[in-house]
Enzyme design. Structure first.
Site, PDB file in Angstrom:
ATOM      1  N   ASP A   1      -0.291   5.082   0.827  1.00 10.18           N
ATOM      2  CA  ASP A   1      -0.598   6.136   1.799  1.00 10.18           C
ATOM      3  C   ASP A   1      -0.686   5.577   3.208  1.00 10.18           C
ATOM      4  O   ASP A   1      -1.565   4.774   3.524  1.00 10.18           O
ATOM      5  CB  ASP A   1      -1.903   6.833   1.411  1.00 10.18           C
ATOM      6  CG  ASP A   1      -1.780   7.515   0.055  1.00 10.18           C
ATOM      7  OD1 ASP A   1      -0.818   8.273  -0.133  1.00 10.18           O
ATOM      8  OD2 ASP A   1      -2.640   7.278  -0.809  1.00 10.18           O
TER       9      ASP A   1
ATOM     10  N   GLY B   1     -10.409   6.625  -1.981  1.00  9.75           N
ATOM     11  CA  GLY B   1     -10.288   7.365  -3.221  1.00  9.75           C
ATOM     12  C   GLY B   1     -10.644   8.833  -3.078  1.00  9.75           C
ATOM     13  O   GLY B   1     -11.570   9.204  -2.354  1.00  9.75           O
TER      14      GLY B   1
ATOM     15  N   ASP C   1       0.862  -1.173   0.000  1.00  3.39           N
ATOM     16  CA  ASP C   1       0.000   0.000   0.000  1.00  3.39           C
ATOM     17  C   ASP C   1       0.910   1.238   0.000  1.00  3.39           C
ATOM     18  O   ASP C   1       2.096   1.147   0.333  1.00  3.39           O
ATOM     19  CB  ASP C   1      -0.888  -0.024   1.246  1.00  3.39           C
ATOM     20  CG  ASP C   1      -1.672   1.252   1.446  1.00  3.39           C
ATOM     21  OD1 ASP C   1      -2.373   1.668   0.497  1.00  3.39           O
ATOM     22  OD2 ASP C   1      -1.578   1.836   2.536  1.00  3.39           O
TER      23      ASP C   1
ATOM     24  N   GLU D   1      -1.072  10.963   4.621  1.00  4.16           N
ATOM     25  CA  GLU D   1      -2.484  11.321   4.735  1.00  4.16           C
ATOM     26  C   GLU D   1      -2.722  12.707   5.335  1.00  4.16           C
ATOM     27  O   GLU D   1      -3.304  13.578   4.698  1.00  4.16           O
ATOM     28  CB  GLU D   1      -3.238  10.253   5.540  1.00  4.16           C
ATOM     29  CG  GLU D   1      -3.334   8.897   4.847  1.00  4.16           C
ATOM     30  CD  GLU D   1      -4.223   8.904   3.604  1.00  4.16           C
ATOM     31  OE1 GLU D   1      -4.632   9.970   3.140  1.00  4.16           O
ATOM     32  OE2 GLU D   1      -4.511   7.807   3.093  1.00  4.16           O
TER      33      GLU D   1
END
Length: 253
Positions: free
Chosen positions: A13, A54, A11, A20
């Site tokens: 972020d 998203g 992954d 983030e």
């Protein structure tokens, strides 16, 4: 006997980098300001919005909540386009460094001949911006990216990880996913994959019960001068997350 580790799926972020709160959140707020909109997401608000995978979807969900109707697609796309530009600027300014231990583990996996891929809800431009600001060897280590642009359903739906498995030939036994959130964990396990959760600033206060499906939960891949804190799973005897420890996790129920 534990299956041999053959691939790592990362992954982005919160996992590769702490992007983030001081990256995406700041960029969203600058996009709102540039559009003359009054909203600014503080950390608690953005933390709640992280349940929505998203950028387009996050903006849409927020505007639907505050305005009481679904926003026009073009409006959302323009806000997201501006946001991506502001995010790239933050990366170029050096505001979003890799998390400790990421470069080491990626390099070790590459040297061992493991395949590595990126699986993220972020758009391709955001991934490109982050990797352009990282050491060149890091970007070269990834065989493929599966980004938010590539799927119809974002995490927690397992679609992205199923696409990644297709890139790996469909074999799940030797694959380890690295994620930081309950949403990412659900996506990985929904595709039948083993997952190590490396808690981030955005997920460190989540209840332990939300990570019960993980093979292990750690607070970081390494802690300078200290031993990695393992919240769930077997001890990490070398003081940092290593390939041998990840291989051991593959045999952990």
């Amino acid at each position: 006997m534990a299956p041999a580790l053959s691939a790592l799926l990362w992954d982005v972020d919160g996992t590769l980098a702490e992007t983030e709160f001081e990256g995406h959140r700041v960029a969203f707020n600058r996009s709102f300001e540039a559009a003359g909109l009054p909203w600014r997401w503080d950390r608690p608000t953005y933390g709640r919005l992280l349940a929505v995978g998203g950028g387009h979807e996050r903006i849409t969900a927020f505007l639907r909540q505050v305005e009481g109707r679904t926003p026009e697609r073009g409006r959302v796309e323009e806000l997201q386009r501006r946001k991506q530009g502001f995010y790239a600027e933050l990366v170029q300014q050096g505001r979003l460094a890799l998390r400790p231990g990421v470069a080491r583990l990626v390099a070790d996996a590459a040297a061992a001949g493991l395949r590595q891929g990126i699986v993220t809800t972020s758009g391709r431009s955001a991934v490109q911006a982050l990797l352009e600001g990282a050491p060149p060897a890091l970007g070269r280590a990834f065989d493929f990216w599966v980004c938010g642009d590539d799927v119809a359903r974002k995490k927690p739906d397992p679609e992205a990880y199923r696409l990644a498995l297709g890139q790996l030939g469909g074999e799940v036994a030797g694959v380890m996913v690295l994620e930081d959130s309950p949403v990412g964990l659900a996506a990985a396990t929904g595709a039948g994959l083993s997952c190590l959760v490396c808690l981030s600033a955005a997920t460190r206060e989540e209840p332990a019960s939300r990570f019960s499906a993980a093979r292990a939960v750690v607070e970081g891949l390494e802690e300078p001068g200290a031993t990695v804190v393992v919240r769930r799973g077997p001890p990490c005897p070398e003081g940092q997350v290593t390939l041998s420890w990840l291989e051991r996790l593959l045999d952990t129920p």
